[in-house]
Design an enzyme around this catalytic site. Structure first.
Site, PDB file in Angstrom:
ATOM      1  N   HIS A 292       0.839  -1.201   0.000  1.00 28.06           N
ATOM      2  CA  HIS A 292       0.000   0.000   0.000  1.00 28.06           C
ATOM      3  C   HIS A 292       0.878   1.258   0.000  1.00 28.06           C
ATOM      4  CE1 HIS A 292      -3.643   2.341   1.305  1.00 28.06           C
ATOM      5  NE2 HIS A 292      -2.696   3.122   1.804  1.00 28.06           N
ATOM      6  N   GLU A 293       1.821   1.312   0.932  1.00 30.22           N
ATOM      7  CA  GLU A 293       2.671   2.501   1.017  1.00 30.22           C
ATOM      8  C   GLU A 293       3.606   2.605  -0.191  1.00 30.22           C
ATOM      9  OE1 GLU A 293       1.806   4.689   2.993  1.00 30.22           O
ATOM     10  OE2 GLU A 293       0.535   3.457   4.288  1.00 30.22           O
TER      11      GLU A 293
ATOM     12  N   HIS B  16       1.813   4.581  -2.790  1.00 32.81           N
ATOM     13  CA  HIS B  16       1.961   6.013  -2.536  1.00 32.81           C
ATOM     14  C   HIS B  16       3.344   6.495  -2.954  1.00 32.81           C
ATOM     15  CE1 HIS B  16      -1.761   6.889  -0.446  1.00 32.81           C
ATOM     16  NE2 HIS B  16      -1.547   5.986   0.488  1.00 32.81           N
TER      17      HIS B  16
ATOM     18  N   GLU C 292      -4.613   7.833  -3.012  1.00 31.06           N
ATOM     19  CA  GLU C 292      -5.036   6.543  -2.483  1.00 31.06           C
ATOM     20  C   GLU C 292      -5.356   5.552  -3.604  1.00 31.06           C
ATOM     21  OE1 GLU C 292      -4.782   5.457   0.433  1.00 31.06           O
ATOM     22  OE2 GLU C 292      -4.434   7.298   1.555  1.00 31.06           O
TER      23      GLU C 292
END
Length: 493
Positions: free
Chosen positions: A257-258, A261, A287
């Site tokens: 997830h990160e 980003h 996101e």
């Protein structure tokens, strides 16, 4: 110096101050000793005030007004539009409020950490109430046509409103609950059993980051209580994760997830300092990148086929199969903690927070009310109630930093990610073959061209329309969930 040159010189200086502020906040959540909390609060508040004063200088308004009357090229017009919108919002806030918010956010974070450690809401209640009061003051200073929450949404997803989000969340919640009702009573895929050592997880995370395309020569991975990412400046993107020996899937999901980003930050243009365009077009589109990599790619069977042999190389004594990972990654259960939630129930967590934040901004909820209100919202929307504050009202870092209005960005990101993923599969028929082979470069290149390089030249909905055409993102998300989970659970729509 002409107006354009003066403007971009000033904005470049503010961007540098913003990078320093981001570095200070990153350090607070990673390496800062507890004893430095008070001094760090003064540093953060001063940086916030300096940025605010430099940006709200009347000369900045004069330069923007002058440039608005000039015949500029399309990109400079976009820069003036974006900076004018930001300037108008910034000039609504007095410097004293900006500095007070800086202090309150520092105090709030440290109180939240103490409350989590004590598993008690009490240490957080007072600092949180201070943040609620200042946030309401901030919303009032911005002004709002329809709802005070709209004023805060503008900071994260320009153009989003309560009037738009409320019916969308109602529709999405109904669709998700219909799927959950259909899955109810069906046998679950097996979970991932047993602990995996943290050092092995670190090695795997670094390998996955490298393969996905996160450039560790221009970024780094560290540990924090709550995973996050931040752009310090060109060539410096920081991401964090939190390893769980007993919950490997959640830890890896957080890392991916990160990474999404971080790869977005690394894909933004760096050749226009001071233009104000080389930043994300809102947190929803930010996101979308993290949720695309975490869910569309990371929960897919081809990704599990890529991942399984790399895991067996680290843990040769474990019987790790692609099919087993795929079932575990896509197991659907109503659960307590948002960041550990499966893809079907995740947005129900966001809907609960949206309802709570509306109550906060409308003045119906104070800090003392939130533990009980949280449990009630979770009972109605998610179908579970936490026995302890740590996994309930204290689970998220966002309120400790005054980030009211952010949570809807997660669901907007899921919706955008679903449409981007569906379009990518049409544009790239061999997409899943690339994923299984661990060749993520074509996928990242597609995102770079369609999303990253656009920066904030236009707002997020236009970026997604340009990439995907006129799609219904709610339908895209719901159809993808039915296709994946329906097949795993043996049900159809």
């Amino acid at each position: 110096m002409d107006a354009w040159s003066a403007l971009i010189e000033r904005i470049a200086e503010i961007e540098t101050l913003s990078g320093i502020h981001a570095l200070v906040e990153w350090d607070q959540q990673t390496y800062m000793p507890r004893g430095a909390a008070e001094g760090r609060g003064r540093q953060a508040a001063l940086l916030a005030r300096l940025r605010h004063e430099r940006f709200t200088d009347p000369r900045v308004g004069g330069w923007l007004a002058e440039l608005a009357e000039k015949d500029l090229d399309a990109t400079r017009r976009a820069a003036v539009r974006v900076l004018t919108r930001q300037y108008r919002r910034a000039t609504c806030l007095p410097a004293t409020l900006v500095e007070a918010l800086g202090h309150a956010r520092n105090d709030g974070y440290n109180a939240w950490m103490a409350a989590r450690e004590a598993d008690s809401f009490a240490p957080f209640e007072g600092p949180l109430q201070r943040l609620l009061d200042l946030t309401r003051e901030q919303a009032a200073a911005y002004g709002h046509a329809a709802h005070p929450y709209d004023a805060l949404l503008e900071d994260y997803d320009p153009g989003s409103t309560v009037a738009e989000l409320r019916p969308m969340f109602t529709r999405l919640g109904a669709e998700l609950n219909a799927l959950l009702d259909t899955l109810a009573g069906r046998p679950h895929p097996a979970g991932f059993g047993g602990a995996l050592d943290v050092e092995g997880q670190r090695k795997l995370s670094e390998r996955v980051l490298d393969d996905l395309g996160f450039d560790r020569t221009r970024g780094r991975l560290d540990l924090s209580e709550h995973p996050f990412s931040t752009g310090i400046g060109p060539g410096d993107t920081r991401i964090t994760t939190h390893f769980h020996a007993e919950n490997f899937l959640a830890a890896l999901g957080g890392t991916i997830h990160e990474a999404g980003h971080g790869m977005y930050e690394q894909g933004l243009r760096t050749d226009r300092p001071g233009w104000g365009l080389d930043v994300a077009a809102g947190m929803g589109i930010h996101e979308s990148q993290s949720r695309f990599w975490e869910n569309v790619i990371g929960r897919s069977l081809p990704f599990c086929r890529y991942l399984a042999p790399r895991m067996r190389a680290i843990w040769p004594d474990r019987d790790i199969t692609a099919d087993g990972l795929y079932g575990a990654f896509n197991r659907v259960e109503r659960s307590l903690v948002r960041i550990f939630a499966d893809e079907v129930t995740y947005n129900l967590h966001v809907i609960a927070r949206f309802e709570l934040e509306l109550g906060i901004l409308e003045g119906r909820l104070q800090a003392r009310d939130l533990p009980e209100a949280w449990d009630d919202a979770y009972r109605r929307h998610v179908g579970v109630v936490s026995p302890r504050p740590h996994d309930g009202v204290l689970q998220d870092v966002h309120w400790s930093g005054g980030m009211f209005g952010y949570f809807p960005s997660y669901t907007l990101g899921n919706l955008y990610a679903a449409s981007l993923g569906a379009t990518m599969q049409s544009d790239m028929p061999d997409m899943w073959r690339h994923v299984e082979a661990g060749n993520f470069a074509p996928i990242l290149a597609w995102m770079r061209a369609k999303v990253h390089v656009r920066g904030s030249e236009v707002d997020a909905p236009e970026i997604v329309r340009d990439a995907c055409g006129d799609r219904d993102p709610v339908s895209d998300l719901v159809e993808s969930l039915w296709a994946r989970h329906g097949a795993l659970y043996g049900v159809s729509r």
